[in-house]
Write a protein that holds these residues in place. Sequence first.
Motif, PDB file in Angstrom:
ATOM      1  N   ASN A  70       0.814  -1.215   0.000  1.00  0.00           N
ATOM      2  CA  ASN A  70       0.000   0.000   0.000  1.00  0.00           C
ATOM      3  C   ASN A  70       0.848   1.267   0.000  1.00  0.00           C
ATOM      4  O   ASN A  70       0.401   2.332  -0.439  1.00  0.00           O
ATOM      5  CB  ASN A  70      -0.957   0.021   1.191  1.00  0.00           C
ATOM      6  CG  ASN A  70      -0.265  -0.128   2.527  1.00  0.00           C
ATOM      7  OD1 ASN A  70       0.131  -1.250   2.880  1.00  0.00           O
ATOM      8  ND2 ASN A  70      -0.106   0.948   3.273  1.00  0.00           N
ATOM      9  N   TYR A  76      -0.786  10.536  -0.572  1.00  0.00           N
ATOM     10  CA  TYR A  76      -2.048  11.263  -0.708  1.00  0.00           C
ATOM     11  C   TYR A  76      -1.875  12.697  -1.210  1.00  0.00           C
ATOM     12  O   TYR A  76      -2.811  13.270  -1.775  1.00  0.00           O
ATOM     13  CB  TYR A  76      -2.803  11.248   0.627  1.00  0.00           C
ATOM     14  CG  TYR A  76      -3.096   9.844   1.100  1.00  0.00           C
ATOM     15  CD1 TYR A  76      -3.906   8.994   0.347  1.00  0.00           C
ATOM     16  CD2 TYR A  76      -2.553   9.359   2.279  1.00  0.00           C
ATOM     17  CE1 TYR A  76      -4.172   7.702   0.759  1.00  0.00           C
ATOM     18  CE2 TYR A  76      -2.816   8.057   2.697  1.00  0.00           C
ATOM     19  CZ  TYR A  76      -3.623   7.239   1.938  1.00  0.00           C
ATOM     20  OH  TYR A  76      -3.873   5.955   2.345  1.00  0.00           O
ATOM     21  N   THR A 115      -5.040  -1.325  -3.363  1.00  0.00           N
ATOM     22  CA  THR A 115      -5.903  -0.580  -4.272  1.00  0.00           C
ATOM     23  C   THR A 115      -5.723   0.915  -3.988  1.00  0.00           C
ATOM     24  O   THR A 115      -5.539   1.307  -2.821  1.00  0.00           O
ATOM     25  CB  THR A 115      -7.374  -0.996  -4.092  1.00  0.00           C
ATOM     26  OG1 THR A 115      -8.192  -0.322  -5.045  1.00  0.00           O
ATOM     27  CG2 THR A 115      -7.892  -0.710  -2.696  1.00  0.00           C
ATOM     28  N   ALA A 117      -7.793   3.368  -4.044  1.00  0.00           N
ATOM     29  CA  ALA A 117      -8.907   3.991  -3.317  1.00  0.00           C
ATOM     30  C   ALA A 117      -9.948   2.928  -3.039  1.00  0.00           C
ATOM     31  O   ALA A 117     -10.050   1.931  -3.744  1.00  0.00           O
ATOM     32  CB  ALA A 117      -9.521   5.130  -4.136  1.00  0.00           C
ATOM     33  N   GLN A 118     -10.720   3.127  -1.970  1.00  0.00           N
ATOM     34  CA  GLN A 118     -11.796   2.192  -1.642  1.00  0.00           C
ATOM     35  C   GLN A 118     -12.824   2.903  -0.772  1.00  0.00           C
ATOM     36  O   GLN A 118     -12.586   3.999  -0.276  1.00  0.00           O
ATOM     37  CB  GLN A 118     -11.248   0.939  -0.961  1.00  0.00           C
ATOM     38  CG  GLN A 118     -10.350   1.190   0.239  1.00  0.00           C
ATOM     39  CD  GLN A 118      -9.764  -0.081   0.791  1.00  0.00           C
ATOM     40  OE1 GLN A 118     -10.480  -1.047   1.058  1.00  0.00           O
ATOM     41  NE2 GLN A 118      -8.437  -0.134   0.966  1.00  0.00           N
ATOM     42  N   TRP A 123      -7.448   3.771   3.464  1.00  0.00           N
ATOM     43  CA  TRP A 123      -7.122   3.134   2.181  1.00  0.00           C
ATOM     44  C   TRP A 123      -5.887   2.245   2.272  1.00  0.00           C
ATOM     45  O   TRP A 123      -5.531   1.581   1.301  1.00  0.00           O
ATOM     46  CB  TRP A 123      -6.908   4.201   1.112  1.00  0.00           C
ATOM     47  CG  TRP A 123      -8.146   4.937   0.729  1.00  0.00           C
ATOM     48  CD1 TRP A 123      -9.428   4.701   1.179  1.00  0.00           C
ATOM     49  CD2 TRP A 123      -8.239   6.028  -0.189  1.00  0.00           C
ATOM     50  NE1 TRP A 123     -10.308   5.571   0.603  1.00  0.00           N
ATOM     51  CE2 TRP A 123      -9.607   6.417  -0.248  1.00  0.00           C
ATOM     52  CE3 TRP A 123      -7.319   6.719  -0.961  1.00  0.00           C
ATOM     53  CZ2 TRP A 123     -10.055   7.449  -1.052  1.00  0.00           C
ATOM     54  CZ3 TRP A 123      -7.755   7.760  -1.765  1.00  0.00           C
ATOM     55  CH2 TRP A 123      -9.105   8.126  -1.812  1.00  0.00           C
TER      56      TRP A 123
END
Length: 244
Positions: A70, A76, A115, A117-118, A123
């Motif tokens: 991740n 971000y 991923t 974004a979720q 995240w």
Amino acid sequence: MATLFHISDLHFGAEDRSALDWLEAQVRHEKPDAIICTGDLTMRGTKREFDAAADYLAALPVPVSIEPGNHDMPYYHEMLTRLRHPFRRFEAMHSRAHRPVPLPDVSVVSMPTVTPAQWRLNWSKGCVKPRVLAAALQQLSGAGPEVLKLVACHHPLVDADTEGSGSTRGGTQALAALAAAGVDAVLSGHVHDPFDLMVETANGPIRIIGAGTLSERTRATEPSYNRLEWTQQAGLSVTVQVAG
């Protein structure tokens, strides 16, 4: 006999240089057949961090199989890049440093759990998407019963007894499907502490193995990696190696 080193969470940008030097010395001395790295090569997914990770891993004298973590996406503050091209820098590093495990009786199947974004606030947590699971199962279908079947991902598919958690969506269902496919073990990282557990699923038990970190971001365990040894007769053994 196959000997594999399982490493994770190097976090270049917050790496532990002495731990990395120790690992390199262990690799040169022990000469494992390959290394499996289960993600978080970088701290903030910058080009400089990826270049440092690629330089280090490509210089190791054995093949290194690399999974994304991740932290291996733009952070971000680079939200547009994160959403439009989340793995571009990782893929550039991967093309330089990744080499498949070259053993005919060992199958290492990638199943990314990251991923960009979720639909939840954190995240950083894991997610097994149906298409990713289907692709892993398809790859596993070609491995015979005499082959050691390993699935490599970043997040633990179910939480282990560690300070950190993966909170992986779809992890329980994925473990059941992997157990049905005859997977011997699922290798992961993320929580920065090693573990080795048998987990019961709807399709029988399956082993989950987590590696610690080689960064400054330690939790309950000092920098470490897992040494995996396998023979058809004795099965798979795991020993945690801790930096002295």
